[in-house]
Design a protein around this motif. Sequence first.
Motif, mmCIF file in Angstrom:
data_model
loop_
_atom_site.group_PDB
_atom_site.id
_atom_site.type_symbol
_atom_site.label_atom_id
_atom_site.label_comp_id
_atom_site.label_asym_id
_atom_site.label_seq_id
_atom_site.Cartn_x
_atom_site.Cartn_y
_atom_site.Cartn_z
ATOM 1 N N ALA A 1 -39.635 31.050 70.974
ATOM 2 C CA ALA A 1 -40.135 32.018 72.156
ATOM 3 C C ALA A 1 -40.334 31.121 73.049
ATOM 4 N N ARG A 2 -40.285 31.340 74.458
ATOM 5 C CA ARG A 2 -40.948 30.843 75.789
ATOM 6 C C ARG A 2 -41.984 31.871 75.966
ATOM 7 N N LEU A 3 -43.147 31.399 76.410
ATOM 8 C CA LEU A 3 -44.186 32.137 77.339
ATOM 9 C C LEU A 3 -44.267 31.655 78.717
ATOM 10 N N ILE A 4 -44.240 32.459 79.774
ATOM 11 C CA ILE A 4 -44.585 32.025 80.854
ATOM 12 C C ILE A 4 -46.067 33.116 81.367
ATOM 13 N N SER A 5 -46.950 31.895 82.080
ATOM 14 C CA SER A 5 -48.139 32.748 82.612
ATOM 15 C C SER A 5 -47.730 33.144 84.029
ATOM 16 N N PHE B 1 -48.359 35.737 87.336
ATOM 17 C CA PHE B 1 -49.049 35.633 88.610
ATOM 18 C C PHE B 1 -50.269 37.114 88.543
ATOM 19 N N ASP B 2 -49.617 37.912 87.957
ATOM 20 C CA ASP B 2 -50.533 39.235 87.823
ATOM 21 C C ASP B 2 -50.710 39.744 86.690
ATOM 22 N N ALA B 3 -51.591 40.763 86.073
ATOM 23 C CA ALA B 3 -51.716 41.332 84.911
ATOM 24 C C ALA B 3 -50.507 41.797 84.321
ATOM 25 N N PRO B 4 -50.159 41.696 82.983
ATOM 26 C CA PRO B 4 -51.097 41.446 81.946
ATOM 27 C C PRO B 4 -51.406 40.028 81.622
ATOM 28 N N GLY B 5 -50.552 39.188 82.187
ATOM 29 C CA GLY B 5 -50.690 37.663 82.198
ATOM 30 C C GLY B 5 -49.548 36.929 81.639
ATOM 31 N N ILE B 6 -48.918 37.551 80.277
ATOM 32 C CA ILE B 6 -48.053 36.786 79.739
ATOM 33 C C ILE B 6 -46.530 37.486 79.686
ATOM 34 N N GLU B 7 -45.759 36.603 79.981
ATOM 35 C CA GLU B 7 -44.291 37.406 79.819
ATOM 36 C C GLU B 7 -43.455 36.226 78.714
ATOM 37 N N GLY B 8 -42.837 37.018 77.767
ATOM 38 C CA GLY B 8 -42.197 36.212 76.426
ATOM 39 C C GLY B 8 -40.637 36.482 76.430
ATOM 40 N N ASN B 9 -39.987 35.429 76.233
ATOM 41 C CA ASN B 9 -38.641 35.688 76.057
ATOM 42 C C ASN B 9 -38.077 34.903 74.950
ATOM 43 N N ARG B 10 -37.119 35.343 74.121
ATOM 44 C CA ARG B 10 -36.412 34.711 72.758
ATOM 45 C C ARG B 10 -36.118 33.414 73.358
ATOM 46 N N ILE B 11 -35.826 32.205 72.621
ATOM 47 C CA ILE B 11 -34.988 31.180 72.927
ATOM 48 C C ILE B 11 -33.847 31.322 72.073
ATOM 49 N N LEU B 12 -32.679 31.013 72.477
ATOM 50 C CA LEU B 12 -31.326 31.283 71.837
ATOM 51 C C LEU B 12 -30.735 30.026 71.449
ATOM 52 N N SER B 13 -31.209 28.866 71.928
ATOM 53 C CA SER B 13 -30.448 27.766 71.276
ATOM 54 C C SER B 13 -31.343 26.526 71.431
ATOM 55 N N SER B 14 -30.878 25.410 70.861
ATOM 56 C CA SER B 14 -31.975 24.249 70.696
ATOM 57 C C SER B 14 -31.524 23.383 71.429
ATOM 58 N N GLU B 15 -32.543 22.521 72.291
ATOM 59 C CA GLU B 15 -32.250 21.401 73.069
ATOM 60 C C GLU B 15 -31.756 20.166 72.239
ATOM 61 N N HIS B 16 -32.024 20.110 70.894
ATOM 62 C CA HIS B 16 -31.633 19.053 69.999
ATOM 63 C C HIS B 16 -31.019 19.722 68.845
ATOM 64 N N PRO B 17 -29.775 20.275 68.854
ATOM 65 C CA PRO B 17 -29.081 21.218 67.783
ATOM 66 C C PRO B 17 -28.783 20.337 66.602
ATOM 67 N N HIS C 1 -48.415 26.546 82.993
ATOM 68 C CA HIS C 1 -47.006 27.714 83.591
ATOM 69 C C HIS C 1 -46.447 28.090 82.145
ATOM 70 N N SER C 2 -46.182 27.103 81.086
ATOM 71 C CA SER C 2 -45.227 27.729 80.257
ATOM 72 C C SER C 2 -45.655 27.159 78.802
ATOM 73 N N ALA C 3 -45.290 27.788 77.661
ATOM 74 C CA ALA C 3 -45.422 27.290 76.478
ATOM 75 C C ALA C 3 -44.162 27.702 75.701
ATOM 76 N N THR C 4 -43.885 26.772 74.575
ATOM 77 C CA THR C 4 -42.956 27.373 73.798
ATOM 78 C C THR C 4 -43.350 27.343 72.274
ATOM 79 N N ILE C 5 -42.501 28.173 71.367
ATOM 80 C CA ILE C 5 -42.971 28.190 69.974
ATOM 81 C C ILE C 5 -41.591 28.087 69.417
ATOM 82 N N SER C 6 -41.502 27.162 68.564
ATOM 83 C CA SER C 6 -40.109 26.694 68.208
ATOM 84 C C SER C 6 -40.101 26.104 66.716
#
Length: 283
Positions: free
Chosen positions: A199-203, A205-221, A159-164
């Motif tokens: 950034a967070r990636l969401i897989s 349900f339809d084409a093109p396949g990827i939805e990307g959003n910026r991550i604006l805060s840290s879980e562990h600041p 479902h999801s992935a993150t790059i941090s």
Amino acid sequence: MPDTSVALESMPMRHVILNCGVPPLQAAESHSLSAIPTRTELKIINTICKEVLPEDPTPSLDEIAASPNVAHLGAPGPAPQLIDDPLRLIVHGTDAALAAVLTRLMRIDALWAEVAFIPSEESTVAQAWGLPKEKEFAFEAPVKPKPLIRDDAGQAVAHSATISDWDGREITGEIIVDDTVLLHHSARTRNPRKGQYGARLISTFDAPGIEGNRILSSEHPGGFWQKVLPVAPSLIDATAHQGRAMQAGGVNLRITIDGQSRKRPVERATFYRHLRDLQAVRA
């Protein structure tokens, strides 16, 4: 868009439950594996798939990639393999366990197998796929194909992935979705409460396949904010960008897929839509 769901009442089916680190569900055919199944454990999938489809008559991945026909880049569709007794793998476990099974199916090119999911704990996949609490859904519901997203290390995304940043700081690097720059940033000396954290990636349900959003805060600041604030989910920018691929380059990057981090930091990573679609059992 045509309805690509498949009715189960009209065809026999082989159901195989993969119990991943959980008390096994009673079924005619089930296997107990680790919470995150190892490659050795997942060889059982190779055996099962060979029993169901000894030889695949459809074009190989190399042949698809070389074809000028780009139909595989459009709306997801049913698997082209015509099988008299379809196979449904039912993963009973966590999101990470599901991702491990999808990775194995992708690597052996057996994404024609149907995949259902029974979560053993709170699950972002179950929420995204609209899975009810009733376990019968995994056995009886129809397939609804969706794109399968993978990374350049050969890992599938359920479902999801993150790059941090590896250390939870602001990110130093650039992240691109297709031709759109999602993020380009150099970390500041001090870690702000809100900033550019990846950034967070969401897989989708339809084409093109990827939805990307910026991550604006840290879980562990860390620092001052670590002392005065409880650990909380990262803030996600509401602006989303869609595409077939997400690429990242930078310093000390952490790649996390369905809650599981890679073992060491990297300088670059790529996620992209696989040539075959996932035959997912979902709402």
